[in-house]
Design a protein around this motif. Structure first.
Motif, PDB file in Angstrom:
ATOM      1  N   PHE A 125       7.090   0.419  10.245  1.00 36.52           N
ATOM      2  CA  PHE A 125       7.313  -0.727   9.370  1.00 36.52           C
ATOM      3  C   PHE A 125       6.254  -0.854   8.285  1.00 36.52           C
ATOM      4  N   PHE A 126       4.987  -0.691   8.657  1.00 40.24           N
ATOM      5  CA  PHE A 126       3.882  -0.978   7.750  1.00 40.24           C
ATOM      6  C   PHE A 126       3.939  -0.190   6.443  1.00 40.24           C
ATOM      7  N   PRO A 127       4.162   1.136   6.462  1.00 43.29           N
ATOM      8  CA  PRO A 127       4.136   1.867   5.174  1.00 43.29           C
ATOM      9  C   PRO A 127       5.119   1.318   4.151  1.00 43.29           C
ATOM     10  N   ARG A 128       6.352   1.020   4.581  1.00 44.02           N
ATOM     11  CA  ARG A 128       7.337   0.488   3.645  1.00 44.02           C
ATOM     12  C   ARG A 128       6.994  -0.933   3.214  1.00 44.02           C
ATOM     13  N   TRP A 129       6.515  -1.719   4.181  1.00 42.33           N
ATOM     14  CA  TRP A 129       6.196  -3.121   3.871  1.00 42.33           C
ATOM     15  C   TRP A 129       5.032  -3.221   2.889  1.00 42.33           C
ATOM     16  N   ILE A 130       3.954  -2.470   3.121  1.00 41.90           N
ATOM     17  CA  ILE A 130       2.769  -2.598   2.265  1.00 41.90           C
ATOM     18  C   ILE A 130       3.055  -2.061   0.867  1.00 41.90           C
ATOM     19  N   SER A 131       3.885  -1.007   0.755  1.00 46.96           N
ATOM     20  CA  SER A 131       4.204  -0.486  -0.568  1.00 46.96           C
ATOM     21  C   SER A 131       5.028  -1.486  -1.359  1.00 46.96           C
ATOM     22  N   ARG A 132       5.911  -2.199  -0.671  1.00 41.56           N
ATOM     23  CA  ARG A 132       6.711  -3.225  -1.338  1.00 41.56           C
ATOM     24  C   ARG A 132       5.839  -4.433  -1.683  1.00 41.56           C
ATOM     25  N   LEU A 133       4.937  -4.781  -0.785  1.00 43.08           N
ATOM     26  CA  LEU A 133       4.072  -5.927  -1.007  1.00 43.08           C
ATOM     27  C   LEU A 133       3.219  -5.733  -2.259  1.00 43.08           C
ATOM     28  N   GLN A 134       2.737  -4.524  -2.472  1.00 43.00           N
ATOM     29  CA  GLN A 134       1.866  -4.278  -3.610  1.00 43.00           C
ATOM     30  C   GLN A 134       2.583  -4.427  -4.951  1.00 43.00           C
ATOM     31  N   LYS A 135       3.913  -4.421  -4.931  1.00 43.72           N
ATOM     32  CA  LYS A 135       4.646  -4.723  -6.151  1.00 43.72           C
ATOM     33  C   LYS A 135       4.448  -6.189  -6.553  1.00 43.72           C
ATOM     34  N   GLY A 136       4.154  -7.012  -5.546  1.00 40.25           N
ATOM     35  CA  GLY A 136       3.971  -8.428  -5.822  1.00 40.25           C
ATOM     36  C   GLY A 136       2.535  -8.837  -6.075  1.00 40.25           C
ATOM     37  N   VAL A 137       1.577  -8.138  -5.440  1.00 39.45           N
ATOM     38  CA  VAL A 137       0.178  -8.560  -5.562  1.00 39.45           C
ATOM     39  C   VAL A 137      -0.710  -7.522  -6.237  1.00 39.45           C
ATOM     40  N   GLY A 138      -0.170  -6.365  -6.549  1.00 42.81           N
ATOM     41  CA  GLY A 138      -0.992  -5.319  -7.141  1.00 42.81           C
ATOM     42  C   GLY A 138      -1.644  -4.466  -6.060  1.00 42.81           C
ATOM     43  N   GLU A 139      -2.491  -3.550  -6.495  1.00 44.64           N
ATOM     44  CA  GLU A 139      -3.156  -2.643  -5.553  1.00 44.64           C
ATOM     45  C   GLU A 139      -3.914  -3.434  -4.505  1.00 44.64           C
ATOM     46  N   LEU A 140      -3.730  -3.054  -3.240  1.00 50.73           N
ATOM     47  CA  LEU A 140      -4.309  -3.808  -2.133  1.00 50.73           C
ATOM     48  C   LEU A 140      -4.893  -2.829  -1.117  1.00 50.73           C
ATOM     49  N   PRO A 141      -6.212  -2.551  -1.206  1.00 49.61           N
ATOM     50  CA  PRO A 141      -6.821  -1.644  -0.223  1.00 49.61           C
ATOM     51  C   PRO A 141      -6.680  -2.219   1.183  1.00 49.61           C
ATOM     52  N   THR A 142      -6.189  -1.427   2.113  1.00 47.94           N
ATOM     53  CA  THR A 142      -5.986  -1.897   3.478  1.00 47.94           C
ATOM     54  C   THR A 142      -6.543  -0.905   4.478  1.00 47.94           C
ATOM     55  N   ARG A 143      -6.888  -1.434   5.643  1.00 49.01           N
ATOM     56  CA  ARG A 143      -7.344  -0.614   6.766  1.00 49.01           C
ATOM     57  C   ARG A 143      -6.514  -1.057   7.970  1.00 49.01           C
ATOM     58  N   LEU A 144      -5.703  -0.140   8.530  1.00 45.22           N
ATOM     59  CA  LEU A 144      -4.737  -0.493   9.567  1.00 45.22           C
ATOM     60  C   LEU A 144      -5.253  -0.100  10.942  1.00 45.22           C
ATOM     61  N   MET A 145      -5.104  -1.021  11.898  1.00 43.15           N
ATOM     62  CA  MET A 145      -5.474  -0.760  13.288  1.00 43.15           C
ATOM     63  C   MET A 145      -4.242  -0.974  14.156  1.00 43.15           C
ATOM     64  N   ALA A 146      -3.776   0.079  14.820  1.00 43.67           N
ATOM     65  CA  ALA A 146      -2.603  -0.009  15.685  1.00 43.67           C
ATOM     66  C   ALA A 146      -3.047  -0.272  17.123  1.00 43.67           C
ATOM     67  N   MET A 147      -2.433  -1.264  17.761  1.00 43.98           N
ATOM     68  CA  MET A 147      -2.801  -1.637  19.127  1.00 43.98           C
ATOM     69  C   MET A 147      -1.707  -2.510  19.706  1.00 43.98           C
ATOM     70  N   ASN A 148      -1.808  -2.821  20.998  1.00 40.81           N
ATOM     71  CA  ASN A 148      -0.815  -3.732  21.560  1.00 40.81           C
ATOM     72  C   ASN A 148      -1.100  -5.152  21.088  1.00 40.81           C
ATOM     73  N   VAL A 149      -0.104  -6.011  21.198  1.00 41.42           N
ATOM     74  CA  VAL A 149      -0.199  -7.348  20.620  1.00 41.42           C
ATOM     75  C   VAL A 149      -1.317  -8.162  21.267  1.00 41.42           C
ATOM     76  N   GLY A 150      -1.479  -8.029  22.584  1.00 42.74           N
ATOM     77  CA  GLY A 150      -2.526  -8.785  23.261  1.00 42.74           C
ATOM     78  C   GLY A 150      -3.907  -8.458  22.719  1.00 42.74           C
ATOM     79  N   ASP A 151      -4.183  -7.158  22.525  1.00 43.27           N
ATOM     80  CA  ASP A 151      -5.473  -6.755  21.975  1.00 43.27           C
ATOM     81  C   ASP A 151      -5.614  -7.222  20.530  1.00 43.27           C
ATOM     82  N   ALA A 152      -4.513  -7.157  19.775  1.00 45.97           N
ATOM     83  CA  ALA A 152      -4.556  -7.570  18.368  1.00 45.97           C
ATOM     84  C   ALA A 152      -4.921  -9.038  18.242  1.00 45.97           C
TER      85      ALA A 152
END
Length: 305
Positions: free
Chosen positions: A106-133
């Motif tokens: 989900f994230f790659p498509r979502w963040i690329s679409r999001l940047q159309k609205g807010v411009g370039e947005l440097p991000t750092r992604l951490m994948a984990m289970n919801v409880g840890d997140a």
């Protein structure tokens, strides 16, 4: 002795504010997390640095002595980093924690679409289970969290502490490989025993499946043959033809389109889910708060998958 730089910065901030809550706000973490870090610093040094019996708090004699060293180390480190980076320091990346399947599909498509609205947005992604997140978000170790929301099986998050808004709707579908005639190899309507590829106990998506089945006789016909916390892991096993699994639809678009996977039951077995973006209101970061308000004002199609 194992000291973390952030503990020294915390200690300097505590001396400046003489308040755990005020220092936590300055350091952009929750007060419990800040208190744990000060305690960790004391354990690492082997002495009590803060007198908590006074209001406002004060430093012990050992703390006063250590402050000189801590302040000097922090200043030297900041000067060195500034020199290495130059005067024009790039904007810090936005730290986002996400459930495993959301991070992958989900994230790659979502963040690329999001940047159309807010411009370039440097991000750092951490994948984990919801409880840890949730723990990472609460402790101020990430800025935003991408997670599923199921009104029947979700962990009960206080909406005042963890405000959120929807950025997409998805469905979990029961799927398996087709037989030679293109029909599901394992059919939920058949009445037969079915090998079940399941989520591990405690996995958020597993709770959603459990809520669907808890009062249905179907659960007596499912025999669990494999478990994992990750939807991608279940998809891999389903593609091997060993069982049936509930998998979010955005993870299996290509497999459904090519008939490598087919539905194992009709729409009554769908599990609708919301994908939400969360932040922690206890952690005050002006840049994140401004972005949060900006995101909420964007047209919904900027934020959807």
């Amino acid at each position: 002795m194992n000291l973390e730089t952030k503990w020294l910065e915390d200690f300097v901030a505590l001396n400046a504010t003489r308040s755990f809550s005020a220092a936590a706000r300055r350091r952009h973490v929750t007060q419990p997390a800040f208190s744990r870090r000060i305690r960790a610093l004391e354990q690492a040094t082997g002495v009590m640095l803060v007198d908590r019996s006074t209001t406002p708090v004060s430093l012990t004699p050992e703390g006063q002595l250590f402050l000189v060293t801590a302040r000097s180390l922090v200043e030297q480190l900041n000067e060195s980093i500034s020199h290495l980076r130059g005067l024009n320091i790039a904007n810090e990346a936005l730290d986002i924690a996400a459930a495993h399947s959301l991070a992958l599909a989900f994230f790659p498509r979502w963040i690329s679409r999001l940047q159309k609205g807010v411009g370039e947005l440097p991000t750092r992604l951490m994948a984990m289970n919801v409880g840890d997140a949730i723990h990472v978000l609460r402790d101020g170790n990430c800025d935003l969290m991408l997670a599923y929301h199921d009104p029947y099986a979700t962990m009960q998050l206080d909406s005042e502490i963890f405000p959120s808004f929807s950025i997409g709707q998805v469905c979990m579908l029961p799927v398996c490989v087709p037989d030679a005639q293109g029909n599901p190899l394992f059919n939920l309507e058949s009445g037969d025993s079915i090998p079940h590829l399941a989520y591990t106990q405690g996995a958020f998506l597993g709770r959603s499946v459990h809520m669907l089945l808890k009062n249905d006789p179907l659960r007596l016909r499912l025999r669990t043959i494999y478990e994992t916390a990750m939807a991608e892991g279940l998809k891999g096993m389903a593609l091997q033809g060993v069982g049936m699994a509930w998998i979010p639809d955005f993870c299996i678009h290509e497999e459904l389109a090519s008939n490598r996977l087919v539905r194992a039951g009709d729409e009554k077995w769908n599990i609708p889910l919301d994908i939400r973006l969360y932040r922690c209101s206890l952690v005050h970061k002006p840049d994140v708060e401004r972005l949060w308000h900006q995101l909420q004002k964007l047209p919904r199609d900027f934020l959807k998958m």
